[in-house]
Motif scaffolding. Structure first.
Motif, PDB file in Angstrom:
ATOM      1  N   THR A 105       0.850  -1.191   0.000  1.00 19.77           N
ATOM      2  CA  THR A 105       0.000   0.000   0.000  1.00 19.77           C
ATOM      3  C   THR A 105       0.885   1.239   0.000  1.00 19.77           C
ATOM      4  O   THR A 105       1.997   1.217   0.537  1.00 19.77           O
ATOM      5  CB  THR A 105      -0.904   0.026   1.244  1.00 19.77           C
ATOM      6  OG1 THR A 105      -0.084  -0.029   2.417  1.00 19.77           O
ATOM      7  CG2 THR A 105      -1.878  -1.146   1.237  1.00 19.77           C
ATOM      8  N   ILE A 155      -4.656   6.823  -0.069  1.00 17.05           N
ATOM      9  CA  ILE A 155      -4.034   5.525   0.202  1.00 17.05           C
ATOM     10  C   ILE A 155      -4.398   4.668  -0.997  1.00 17.05           C
ATOM     11  O   ILE A 155      -5.564   4.618  -1.400  1.00 17.05           O
ATOM     12  CB  ILE A 155      -4.571   4.871   1.488  1.00 17.05           C
ATOM     13  CG1 ILE A 155      -4.355   5.775   2.700  1.00 17.05           C
ATOM     14  CG2 ILE A 155      -3.914   3.502   1.701  1.00 17.05           C
ATOM     15  CD1 ILE A 155      -5.015   5.256   3.976  1.00 17.05           C
ATOM     16  N   CYS A 213      -3.502   1.067  -3.700  1.00 19.59           N
ATOM     17  CA  CYS A 213      -2.931  -0.255  -3.950  1.00 19.59           C
ATOM     18  C   CYS A 213      -3.401  -0.685  -5.331  1.00 19.59           C
ATOM     19  O   CYS A 213      -4.240  -0.030  -5.947  1.00 19.59           O
ATOM     20  CB  CYS A 213      -3.376  -1.259  -2.884  1.00 19.59           C
ATOM     21  SG  CYS A 213      -5.118  -1.739  -2.968  1.00 19.59           S
ATOM     22  N   ALA A 262      -4.330  -6.728  -0.896  1.00 17.96           N
ATOM     23  CA  ALA A 262      -3.958  -5.316  -0.740  1.00 17.96           C
ATOM     24  C   ALA A 262      -5.190  -4.460  -0.438  1.00 17.96           C
ATOM     25  O   ALA A 262      -5.133  -3.554   0.399  1.00 17.96           O
ATOM     26  CB  ALA A 262      -3.246  -4.818  -1.996  1.00 17.96           C
ATOM     27  N   LYS A 286      -6.038  -4.840   3.111  1.00 23.18           N
ATOM     28  CA  LYS A 286      -5.101  -4.068   3.952  1.00 23.18           C
ATOM     29  C   LYS A 286      -5.575  -2.627   4.085  1.00 23.18           C
ATOM     30  O   LYS A 286      -5.484  -2.034   5.148  1.00 23.18           O
ATOM     31  CB  LYS A 286      -3.699  -4.060   3.328  1.00 23.18           C
ATOM     32  CG  LYS A 286      -2.857  -5.267   3.590  1.00 23.18           C
ATOM     33  CD  LYS A 286      -1.435  -4.971   3.085  1.00 23.18           C
ATOM     34  CE  LYS A 286      -0.732  -6.200   2.622  1.00 23.18           C
ATOM     35  NZ  LYS A 286       0.569  -5.900   2.009  1.00 23.18           N
ATOM     36  N   ILE A 287      -6.065  -2.060   2.974  1.00 20.78           N
ATOM     37  CA  ILE A 287      -6.522  -0.669   3.012  1.00 20.78           C
ATOM     38  C   ILE A 287      -7.731  -0.523   3.938  1.00 20.78           C
ATOM     39  O   ILE A 287      -7.798   0.417   4.737  1.00 20.78           O
ATOM     40  CB  ILE A 287      -6.806  -0.132   1.601  1.00 20.78           C
ATOM     41  CG1 ILE A 287      -5.463   0.083   0.897  1.00 20.78           C
ATOM     42  CG2 ILE A 287      -7.617   1.162   1.657  1.00 20.78           C
ATOM     43  CD1 ILE A 287      -5.523   0.652  -0.482  1.00 20.78           C
ATOM     44  N   VAL A 341       1.142   2.312   6.158  1.00 22.81           N
ATOM     45  CA  VAL A 341       1.305   1.990   4.738  1.00 22.81           C
ATOM     46  C   VAL A 341       2.736   1.514   4.483  1.00 22.81           C
ATOM     47  O   VAL A 341       3.628   1.729   5.302  1.00 22.81           O
ATOM     48  CB  VAL A 341       0.957   3.191   3.816  1.00 22.81           C
ATOM     49  CG1 VAL A 341      -0.497   3.579   3.978  1.00 22.81           C
ATOM     50  CG2 VAL A 341       1.880   4.357   4.039  1.00 22.81           C
TER      51      VAL A 341
END
Length: 182
Positions: free
Chosen positions: A13, A24, A26, A33, A36-37, A149
């Motif tokens: 990220t 943010i 990806c 990914a 993850k965000i 990140v």
């Protein structure tokens, strides 16, 4: 730029400047990914994310673009995100509950180059925790987000955004329109 691409290709990220606020991002095709965000932002998974594309061709690869969308993109003075029906080739984790997706065709040179080199659409969500104020410049981003990140882009850190976000307009394939955010 090559380092940023490697991070994105490996499911990482990034914090990066967009044509609106800091985001943010990806690889929009990488489910891990994307998740993850959601974790970084402490955002509910039922809230969709938008993606950025750099070219009309990539946009057309992802969705059928109604004629009205082209007119709005051409006439809009500020960045505009259009919500399209029935996207192709994107993971369900990134889509709205109705299966639609918000996509912005960027005009920002840095974003265009980044997406072109990645050769995939890029997730773009404000670089803040869900519900917090959007960062108009890099120094507005919380240290905690920066730590969460994988990489923070050096480009345009001193620049203050002209826009606090994009307009968001939903366009159905039959050319019906609804403004979701001005």
């Amino acid at each position: 730029m090559d380092n940023i691409i490697k991070i994105l290709q490996s499911g990482g990220t990034i914090l990066y400047p967009t044509d609106t606020i800091w985001g943010i991002g990806c690889d929009a095709t990488n489910t891990e990914a994307i998740n993850k965000i959601f974790d970084i932002k402490k955002r509910e998974k039922n809230k969709s994310l938008i993606i950025l594309v750099e070219s009309e061709k990539r946009l057309q690869d992802l969705v059928d673009v109604p004629e009205m969308a082209w007119e709005i993109i051409d006439l809009s003075e500020k960045p505009v995100t259009i919500v399209y029906e029935n996207p192709r080739g994107l993971p369900k984790e990134i889509l709205a509950e109705d299966g639609s997706i918000g996509i912005r065709l960027v005009k920002n040179d840095f974003c265009k180059k980044l997406i072109s080199k990645l050769n995939k659409p890029l997730v773009s969500t404000s670089a803040n925790f869900s519900g917090d104020k959007s960062p108009m410049k890099f120094s507005d981003i919380s240290d905690e987000i920066i730590q969460l990140v994988d990489y923070a882009v050096e480009e345009d850190r001193d620049k203050v955004s002209k826009y606090s976000g994009s307009s968001v307009i939903k366009i159905w394939n039959d050319n019906r329109i609804k403004v979701l955010r001005e």
